[in-house]
Design a protein around this motif. Structure first.
Motif, PDB file in Angstrom:
ATOM      1  N   PHE A 112       0.851  -1.174   0.000  1.00 50.52           N
ATOM      2  CA  PHE A 112       0.000   0.000   0.000  1.00 50.52           C
ATOM      3  C   PHE A 112       0.895   1.235   0.000  1.00 50.52           C
ATOM      4  O   PHE A 112       1.895   1.278   0.714  1.00 50.52           O
ATOM      5  N   TYR A 113       0.525   2.238  -0.790  1.00 47.28           N
ATOM      6  CA  TYR A 113       1.322   3.449  -0.892  1.00 47.28           C
ATOM      7  C   TYR A 113       0.510   4.661  -0.446  1.00 47.28           C
ATOM      8  O   TYR A 113      -0.609   4.866  -0.907  1.00 47.28           O
ATOM      9  N   ASN A 114       1.095   5.448   0.459  1.00 44.94           N
ATOM     10  CA  ASN A 114       0.423   6.648   0.953  1.00 44.94           C
ATOM     11  C   ASN A 114       0.615   7.804  -0.019  1.00 44.94           C
ATOM     12  O   ASN A 114       1.714   8.011  -0.539  1.00 44.94           O
ATOM     13  N   ASN A 116       0.137  11.937  -0.230  1.00 44.86           N
ATOM     14  CA  ASN A 116       0.044  13.010   0.758  1.00 44.86           C
ATOM     15  C   ASN A 116      -0.230  14.396   0.202  1.00 44.86           C
ATOM     16  O   ASN A 116      -0.104  15.385   0.917  1.00 44.86           O
ATOM     17  N   CYS A 215      -5.266  13.277   1.518  1.00 40.85           N
ATOM     18  CA  CYS A 215      -4.436  12.098   1.711  1.00 40.85           C
ATOM     19  C   CYS A 215      -5.135  10.930   1.029  1.00 40.85           C
ATOM     20  O   CYS A 215      -6.337  10.976   0.766  1.00 40.85           O
ATOM     21  N   THR A 217      -4.641   6.453  -0.426  1.00 40.81           N
ATOM     22  CA  THR A 217      -3.928   5.177  -0.474  1.00 40.81           C
ATOM     23  C   THR A 217      -4.094   4.570  -1.861  1.00 40.81           C
ATOM     24  O   THR A 217      -5.192   4.536  -2.409  1.00 40.81           O
ATOM     25  N   TYR A 218      -2.981   4.091  -2.401  1.00 43.40           N
ATOM     26  CA  TYR A 218      -2.967   3.429  -3.707  1.00 43.40           C
ATOM     27  C   TYR A 218      -2.399   2.027  -3.528  1.00 43.40           C
ATOM     28  O   TYR A 218      -1.440   1.828  -2.775  1.00 43.40           O
ATOM     29  N   SER A 219      -2.987   1.047  -4.212  1.00 42.99           N
ATOM     30  CA  SER A 219      -2.462  -0.310  -4.091  1.00 42.99           C
ATOM     31  C   SER A 219      -2.971  -1.207  -5.209  1.00 42.99           C
ATOM     32  O   SER A 219      -4.006  -0.930  -5.824  1.00 42.99           O
TER      33      SER A 219
END
Length: 257
Positions: A112-114, A116, A215, A217-219
């Motif tokens: 999972f990538y945050n 911002n 903000c 989340t990418y996944s």
């Protein structure tokens, strides 16, 4: 004739954000310019321009100096910038080619990538659209006409685009399947901005400006992808159910203790 769009596109390919590239190119054309002038020329807010000037300066692409107590900016030597970038890329490519082959893969779980910032979220949103091959599910209250170019390319590839929104926006000219739940027709200026997208059962992103800061989340994690997909499908199903019943479905649950 300057090929502005192609210059911006190629700057993005070597790591510039879109607005970074636009600010950088503006300085190439008009060296010794201050932030307010750049903002006026590009039509951006000054805070946006100064943020990108700060990024460019930290990366070593531009420098600043004072002239009568006004901060002016100029690009560094363009030839040196590109030569140094080329050396860094070649060095990094060789290192990664050698070292990544040594990495042992433990399982197939996706990370999972945050995200911002809103710019990062929009860039990732465009990337998902560009990668889509069969079907895209979108739930957002942002105006999708900003992504008309990407959506048009998807239609040309016969990719099915399904959009659910609480905002009454006419997307008929975009040629996409749009479902608007008018019974919850919030004004975008009064509500939390959000983006949910899932494509090809392989990638998903969720993002919002909760408490004023963006903000997300990418996944490519299957659980997140399926959750986002089913959430959007359920929103559409609920809307269709409301239409068939001729009324809004609002269920209030009270608990007695």
């Amino acid at each position: 004739m300057i090929k502005t769009d192609e210059i911006i596109e190629n700057l993005e390919k070597i790591g510039f954000g879109k607005k970074e590239a636009e600010v950088f190119l503006e300085l190439v054309k008009n060296p010794g310019t201050n932030g307010s002038q750049i903002a006026k020329n590009l039509g951006y807010q000054r805070t946006t321009v100064y943020q990108n000037l700060d990024i460019l300066q930290k990366k070593g692409y531009i420098s600043s100096y004072l002239d009568k107590e006004i901060t002016l900016y100029k690009t560094m030597n363009l030839k040196e910038i590109l030569e140094n970038y080329n050396k860094e890329i070649n060095g990094a490519t060789k290192f990664l080619k050698d070292e990544l082959s040594k990495v042992e893969v433990s399982g197939t779980q996706k990370q999972f990538y945050n995200l911002n910032s809103f710019e990062e979220i929009k860039d990732r949103f465009k990337n998902i659209l560009k990668r889509a091959k069969k079907i895209v599910y979108i739930n957002t209250n942002l105006n999708l006409f900003e992504y008309e170019k990407e959506l048009k390319k998807l239609r040309e590839k016969d990719v099915r685009i399904i959009v659910f929104s609480f905002n009454k926006i006419d997307y008929s000219s975009l040629g996409i399947e749009a479902y608007i739940r008018e019974s919850f027709n919030f004004n975008i200026t009064d509500s939390e901005k959000r983006i949910m997208i899932a494509a090809d059962s392989s990638v998903a992103m969720i993002a919002s400006n909760y408490e004023g800061e963006f903000c997300g989340t990418y996944s490519e994690n299957k659980l997140l992808v399926n959750t986002v997909t089913e959430h959007i499908k359920n929103d559409i199903h609920l809307m269709k159910l409301e239409e068939s019943l001729g009324r809004s479905i609002n269920r209030i649950i009270t608990l007695d203790f």
